[in-house]
Scaffold this motif. Structure first.
Motif, PDB file in Angstrom:
ATOM      1  N   UNK A  91     -13.626   9.591 -15.964  1.00 42.28           N
ATOM      2  CA  UNK A  91     -13.331   8.378 -15.159  1.00 42.28           C
ATOM      3  C   UNK A  91     -11.905   8.781 -14.191  1.00 42.28           C
ATOM      4  N   UNK A  92     -11.215   9.547 -14.544  1.00 42.87           N
ATOM      5  CA  UNK A  92      -9.763  10.165 -13.917  1.00 42.87           C
ATOM      6  C   UNK A  92     -10.002   9.804 -12.156  1.00 42.87           C
ATOM      7  N   UNK A  93     -10.761  10.679 -11.550  1.00 44.71           N
ATOM      8  CA  UNK A  93     -10.818  10.458 -10.292  1.00 44.71           C
ATOM      9  C   UNK A  93     -11.101   8.897  -9.843  1.00 44.71           C
ATOM     10  N   UNK A  94     -11.833   8.343 -10.350  1.00 37.91           N
ATOM     11  CA  UNK A  94     -12.113   6.821  -9.869  1.00 37.91           C
ATOM     12  C   UNK A  94     -10.955   6.005 -10.134  1.00 37.91           C
ATOM     13  N   UNK A  95     -10.374   6.094 -11.275  1.00 36.66           N
ATOM     14  CA  UNK A  95      -9.202   5.309 -11.733  1.00 36.66           C
ATOM     15  C   UNK A  95      -7.820   5.786 -10.772  1.00 36.66           C
ATOM     16  N   UNK A  96      -7.983   7.108 -10.525  1.00 34.73           N
ATOM     17  CA  UNK A  96      -6.620   7.396  -9.408  1.00 34.73           C
ATOM     18  C   UNK A  96      -6.884   6.719  -8.149  1.00 34.73           C
ATOM     19  N   UNK A  97      -8.387   6.636  -7.764  1.00 35.57           N
ATOM     20  CA  UNK A  97      -8.591   6.126  -6.311  1.00 35.57           C
ATOM     21  C   UNK A  97      -8.356   4.578  -6.567  1.00 35.57           C
ATOM     22  N   UNK A  98      -8.520   3.834  -7.709  1.00 39.80           N
ATOM     23  CA  UNK A  98      -8.509   2.439  -7.836  1.00 39.80           C
ATOM     24  C   UNK A  98      -6.866   2.137  -7.639  1.00 39.80           C
ATOM     25  N   UNK A  99      -6.180   3.214  -8.459  1.00 37.96           N
ATOM     26  CA  UNK A  99      -4.654   2.823  -8.478  1.00 37.96           C
ATOM     27  C   UNK A  99      -3.977   2.995  -7.291  1.00 37.96           C
ATOM     28  N   UNK A 100      -4.532   3.937  -6.284  1.00 36.84           N
ATOM     29  CA  UNK A 100      -3.683   4.208  -5.241  1.00 36.84           C
ATOM     30  C   UNK A 100      -4.191   3.019  -4.195  1.00 36.84           C
ATOM     31  N   UNK A 101      -5.313   2.507  -4.352  1.00 40.61           N
ATOM     32  CA  UNK A 101      -5.871   1.438  -3.360  1.00 40.61           C
ATOM     33  C   UNK A 101      -5.024   0.075  -3.831  1.00 40.61           C
ATOM     34  N   UNK A 102      -4.822  -0.027  -5.101  1.00 42.61           N
ATOM     35  CA  UNK A 102      -4.003  -1.316  -5.513  1.00 42.61           C
ATOM     36  C   UNK A 102      -2.593  -1.222  -5.032  1.00 42.61           C
ATOM     37  N   UNK A 103      -2.087   0.054  -5.211  1.00 40.82           N
ATOM     38  CA  UNK A 103      -0.740   0.462  -4.793  1.00 40.82           C
ATOM     39  C   UNK A 103      -0.396   0.005  -3.424  1.00 40.82           C
ATOM     40  N   UNK A 111      -2.233  -1.854  -1.566  1.00 37.29           N
ATOM     41  CA  UNK A 111      -2.430  -3.302  -1.331  1.00 37.29           C
ATOM     42  C   UNK A 111      -1.247  -4.169  -1.666  1.00 37.29           C
ATOM     43  N   UNK A 112      -0.732  -3.461  -2.587  1.00 38.20           N
ATOM     44  CA  UNK A 112       0.575  -4.464  -3.054  1.00 38.20           C
ATOM     45  C   UNK A 112       1.879  -3.894  -2.256  1.00 38.20           C
ATOM     46  N   UNK A 113       1.795  -3.349  -1.117  1.00 36.42           N
ATOM     47  CA  UNK A 113       2.965  -2.925  -0.248  1.00 36.42           C
ATOM     48  C   UNK A 113       3.705  -1.878  -1.041  1.00 36.42           C
ATOM     49  N   UNK A 114       3.295  -0.687  -1.807  1.00 38.38           N
ATOM     50  CA  UNK A 114       4.079   0.059  -2.678  1.00 38.38           C
ATOM     51  C   UNK A 114       4.761  -0.626  -3.958  1.00 38.38           C
ATOM     52  N   UNK A 115       3.939  -1.633  -4.412  1.00 43.34           N
ATOM     53  CA  UNK A 115       4.577  -2.315  -5.753  1.00 43.34           C
ATOM     54  C   UNK A 115       5.411  -3.456  -5.466  1.00 43.34           C
ATOM     55  N   UNK A 116       5.869  -3.855  -4.114  1.00 37.59           N
ATOM     56  CA  UNK A 116       6.769  -4.789  -3.812  1.00 37.59           C
ATOM     57  C   UNK A 116       6.465  -6.136  -4.154  1.00 37.59           C
ATOM     58  N   UNK A 124       1.977  -4.742 -11.206  1.00 38.84           N
ATOM     59  CA  UNK A 124       3.036  -5.611 -11.944  1.00 38.84           C
ATOM     60  C   UNK A 124       4.363  -4.891 -11.411  1.00 38.84           C
ATOM     61  N   UNK A 125       4.916  -5.620 -10.337  1.00 39.70           N
ATOM     62  CA  UNK A 125       6.160  -5.051  -9.715  1.00 39.70           C
ATOM     63  C   UNK A 125       7.193  -4.590 -10.921  1.00 39.70           C
ATOM     64  N   UNK A 126       7.310  -5.662 -12.035  1.00 35.14           N
ATOM     65  CA  UNK A 126       8.233  -5.595 -12.998  1.00 35.14           C
ATOM     66  C   UNK A 126       8.317  -4.363 -13.738  1.00 35.14           C
ATOM     67  N   UNK A 127       7.233  -3.691 -13.909  1.00 29.12           N
ATOM     68  CA  UNK A 127       6.999  -2.287 -14.518  1.00 29.12           C
ATOM     69  C   UNK A 127       6.767  -1.358 -13.701  1.00 29.12           C
ATOM     70  N   UNK A 128       6.467  -1.647 -12.280  1.00 32.19           N
ATOM     71  CA  UNK A 128       6.221  -0.668 -11.322  1.00 32.19           C
ATOM     72  C   UNK A 128       4.942   0.138 -11.798  1.00 32.19           C
ATOM     73  N   UNK A 129       3.693  -0.836 -11.972  1.00 34.60           N
ATOM     74  CA  UNK A 129       2.489   0.035 -12.782  1.00 34.60           C
ATOM     75  C   UNK A 129       1.412  -0.967 -12.014  1.00 34.60           C
ATOM     76  N   UNK A 130       0.195   0.031 -11.989  1.00 31.89           N
ATOM     77  CA  UNK A 130      -1.202  -0.421 -11.373  1.00 31.89           C
ATOM     78  C   UNK A 130      -1.847  -0.668 -12.952  1.00 31.89           C
ATOM     79  N   UNK A 131      -2.458  -1.681 -13.534  1.00 29.41           N
ATOM     80  CA  UNK A 131      -2.934  -2.173 -14.521  1.00 29.41           C
ATOM     81  C   UNK A 131      -4.322  -2.188 -14.261  1.00 29.41           C
TER      82      UNK A 131
END
Length: 190
Positions: free
Chosen positions: A98-110, A112-117, A139-146
Protein backbone atom coordinates in the motif's frame (compact mmCIF):
# COMPACT_ATOMS: atom_id res chain seq x y z
CA UNK A 1 11.80 -56.47 6.96
CA UNK A 2 9.43 -53.61 6.10
CA UNK A 3 10.00 -50.20 7.64
CA UNK A 4 7.06 -49.19 9.82
CA UNK A 5 7.87 -45.49 9.62
CA UNK A 6 5.02 -43.43 8.21
CA UNK A 7 5.49 -41.48 5.00
CA UNK A 8 4.22 -38.26 6.56
CA UNK A 9 4.42 -37.56 10.25
CA UNK A 10 1.97 -34.66 9.99
CA UNK A 11 -1.32 -35.41 8.30
CA UNK A 12 -2.30 -33.06 5.44
CA UNK A 13 -5.52 -32.15 7.26
CA UNK A 14 -3.56 -30.85 10.23
CA UNK A 15 -1.27 -28.89 7.90
CA UNK A 16 -4.27 -27.25 6.20
CA UNK A 17 -5.82 -26.31 9.54
CA UNK A 18 -2.49 -24.81 10.67
CA UNK A 19 -2.24 -22.79 7.44
CA UNK A 20 -5.85 -21.62 7.78
CA UNK A 21 -5.17 -20.56 11.36
CA UNK A 22 -2.10 -18.62 10.15
CA UNK A 23 -4.16 -16.85 7.48
CA UNK A 24 -6.73 -15.74 10.06
CA UNK A 25 -3.93 -14.45 12.33
CA UNK A 26 -2.21 -12.77 9.35
CA UNK A 27 -5.37 -10.83 8.47
CA UNK A 28 -6.03 -9.95 12.12
CA UNK A 29 -2.52 -8.58 12.63
CA UNK A 30 -1.99 -6.85 9.29
CA UNK A 31 -2.82 -3.40 10.71
CA UNK A 32 -1.42 -1.43 13.64
CA UNK A 33 -3.35 -2.56 16.77
CA UNK A 34 -5.01 -5.31 14.68
CA UNK A 35 -8.67 -5.99 14.01
CA UNK A 36 -10.02 -6.81 17.46
CA UNK A 37 -12.86 -9.10 16.32
CA UNK A 38 -10.48 -11.06 14.08
CA UNK A 39 -7.86 -11.34 16.84
CA UNK A 40 -10.49 -12.76 19.21
CA UNK A 41 -11.67 -15.22 16.54
CA UNK A 42 -8.08 -16.20 15.69
CA UNK A 43 -7.30 -16.82 19.34
CA UNK A 44 -10.37 -19.02 19.81
CA UNK A 45 -9.61 -20.85 16.56
CA UNK A 46 -5.89 -21.39 17.11
CA UNK A 47 -5.97 -22.69 20.68
CA UNK A 48 -7.48 -26.07 19.69
CA UNK A 49 -5.31 -26.13 16.55
CA UNK A 50 -2.17 -25.60 18.64
CA UNK A 51 -3.28 -28.29 21.07
CA UNK A 52 -3.91 -30.71 18.21
CA UNK A 53 -0.53 -29.94 16.63
CA UNK A 54 1.32 -30.29 19.95
CA UNK A 55 -0.46 -33.55 20.82
CA UNK A 56 0.51 -34.93 17.40
CA UNK A 57 4.12 -33.88 17.94
CA UNK A 58 4.32 -35.53 21.35
CA UNK A 59 2.66 -38.67 19.99
CA UNK A 60 5.13 -39.00 17.11
CA UNK A 61 8.12 -38.19 19.30
CA UNK A 62 7.20 -40.99 21.66
CA UNK A 63 6.08 -43.48 19.01
CA UNK A 64 8.63 -42.99 16.24
CA UNK A 65 11.61 -40.78 17.22
CA UNK A 66 13.62 -41.80 14.14
CA UNK A 67 10.70 -41.05 11.84
CA UNK A 68 10.41 -37.61 13.45
CA UNK A 69 14.02 -36.79 12.60
CA UNK A 70 13.35 -37.74 9.00
CA UNK A 71 10.11 -35.70 8.83
CA UNK A 72 11.30 -32.54 10.60
CA UNK A 73 10.30 -30.32 7.66
CA UNK A 74 6.64 -31.23 7.98
CA UNK A 75 6.71 -30.29 11.68
CA UNK A 76 8.61 -27.05 11.01
CA UNK A 77 5.70 -25.41 9.18
CA UNK A 78 3.77 -24.31 12.30
CA UNK A 79 6.78 -22.78 14.14
CA UNK A 80 7.82 -21.00 10.93
CA UNK A 81 4.36 -19.46 10.53
CA UNK A 82 4.35 -18.38 14.18
CA UNK A 83 7.75 -16.75 13.64
CA UNK A 84 6.34 -14.78 10.69
CA UNK A 85 3.54 -13.52 12.92
CA UNK A 86 5.93 -12.55 15.72
CA UNK A 87 8.07 -10.59 13.23
CA UNK A 88 4.94 -8.70 11.99
CA UNK A 89 5.40 -9.97 8.44
CA UNK A 90 1.68 -9.54 7.55
CA UNK A 91 1.75 -5.90 8.68
CA UNK A 92 4.95 -5.14 6.74
CA UNK A 93 3.75 -6.89 3.58
CA UNK A 94 0.39 -5.14 3.52
CA UNK A 95 2.06 -1.81 4.30
CA UNK A 96 4.65 -2.30 1.52
CA UNK A 97 1.92 -3.16 -0.99
CA UNK A 98 0.00 0.00 0.00
CA UNK A 99 3.02 2.33 0.22
CA UNK A 100 2.53 4.12 -3.15
CA UNK A 101 -1.11 4.92 -2.29
CA UNK A 102 -0.16 5.97 1.25
CA UNK A 103 2.56 8.28 -0.10
CA UNK A 104 0.12 9.83 -2.57
CA UNK A 105 -2.54 10.40 0.13
CA UNK A 106 0.05 11.89 2.51
CA UNK A 107 1.32 14.29 -0.18
CA UNK A 108 -2.24 15.33 -1.01
CA UNK A 109 -3.11 16.01 2.65
CA UNK A 110 0.17 17.86 3.29
CA UNK A 111 -0.47 20.15 0.31
CA UNK A 112 -4.09 20.76 1.40
CA UNK A 113 -2.89 21.84 4.86
CA UNK A 114 -0.53 24.40 3.30
CA UNK A 115 2.60 22.38 4.14
CA UNK A 116 1.41 21.52 7.64
CA UNK A 117 0.80 25.11 8.74
CA UNK A 118 -2.80 24.42 9.73
CA UNK A 119 -4.83 21.49 10.98
CA UNK A 120 -6.65 19.61 8.25
CA UNK A 121 -8.81 16.48 7.96
CA UNK A 122 -10.63 14.73 5.16
CA UNK A 123 -14.40 14.84 5.52
CA UNK A 124 -15.01 11.46 3.91
CA UNK A 125 -13.63 8.02 4.62
CA UNK A 126 -11.81 6.44 1.75
CA UNK A 127 -9.77 3.46 0.63
CA UNK A 128 -6.01 3.94 0.59
CA UNK A 129 -4.10 1.06 -0.97
CA UNK A 130 -5.16 -2.22 0.65
CA UNK A 131 -6.75 -0.43 3.59
CA UNK A 132 -10.45 0.43 3.50
CA UNK A 133 -12.29 2.99 5.66
CA UNK A 134 -9.38 5.34 6.26
CA UNK A 135 -9.48 8.81 7.73
CA UNK A 136 -6.81 11.33 6.75
CA UNK A 137 -5.69 14.27 8.88
CA UNK A 138 -2.74 16.62 9.37
CA UNK A 139 -1.46 17.41 12.85
CA UNK A 140 0.66 20.60 12.79
CA UNK A 141 1.91 20.02 16.38
CA UNK A 142 3.70 16.80 15.36
CA UNK A 143 4.22 17.86 11.70
CA UNK A 144 2.64 14.62 10.55
CA UNK A 145 -0.02 13.28 8.23
CA UNK A 146 -2.06 10.63 10.05
CA UNK A 147 -3.91 7.85 8.24
CA UNK A 148 -6.37 6.40 10.74
CA UNK A 149 -7.63 2.89 10.01
CA UNK A 150 -11.18 2.62 11.32
CA UNK A 151 -12.23 -0.66 12.88
CA UNK A 152 -8.82 -1.46 14.32
CA UNK A 153 -7.82 -1.92 17.93
CA UNK A 154 -9.96 -2.50 20.96
CA UNK A 155 -9.32 0.56 23.11
CA UNK A 156 -7.12 2.62 20.79
CA UNK A 157 -7.49 2.67 17.03
CA UNK A 158 -4.42 2.26 14.87
CA UNK A 159 -3.00 3.79 11.77
CA UNK A 160 0.05 5.20 10.07
CA UNK A 161 1.69 8.60 10.23
CA UNK A 162 4.08 10.26 7.81
CA UNK A 163 6.22 12.49 10.03
CA UNK A 164 7.86 15.50 8.35
CA UNK A 165 10.34 16.12 11.18
CA UNK A 166 13.55 14.17 11.69
CA UNK A 167 12.52 12.59 15.00
CA UNK A 168 9.48 10.61 16.13
CA UNK A 169 6.94 12.74 18.03
CA UNK A 170 7.23 12.20 21.78
CA UNK A 171 4.96 14.44 23.86
CA UNK A 172 1.64 13.55 22.26
CA UNK A 173 -1.42 11.60 23.38
CA UNK A 174 -0.73 9.21 20.49
CA UNK A 175 2.09 6.64 20.45
CA UNK A 176 4.40 6.66 17.42
CA UNK A 177 6.75 3.80 16.50
CA UNK A 178 8.94 4.10 13.43
CA UNK A 179 7.98 1.67 10.70
CA UNK A 180 9.86 2.59 7.53
CA UNK A 181 11.71 5.80 6.70
CA UNK A 182 9.46 8.65 7.82
CA UNK A 183 6.44 6.36 8.14
CA UNK A 184 5.40 5.39 11.67
CA UNK A 185 2.74 3.09 13.05
CA UNK A 186 0.60 5.03 15.45
CA UNK A 187 -1.87 4.18 18.22
CA UNK A 188 -4.51 6.86 18.42
CA UNK A 189 -6.15 7.48 21.80
CA UNK A 190 -9.92 7.42 21.47
Amino acid sequence: MADSAPRRAVRPGVQWVVVLSFLVWAWASSTPNGYFEWVAFALLWSLPVAGMWLAGLVYWLRREPRAMRAAWRSWALAPLLVLLLVLDAPLYLRFAASLPALNSAADEAWAASEQGSREWFAREQRRIGLYGDCGLSVDPATRSVVVELYGTGWIDSGGFAYVHSDESPRDTPHRYRQLWGRWHRVSLDS
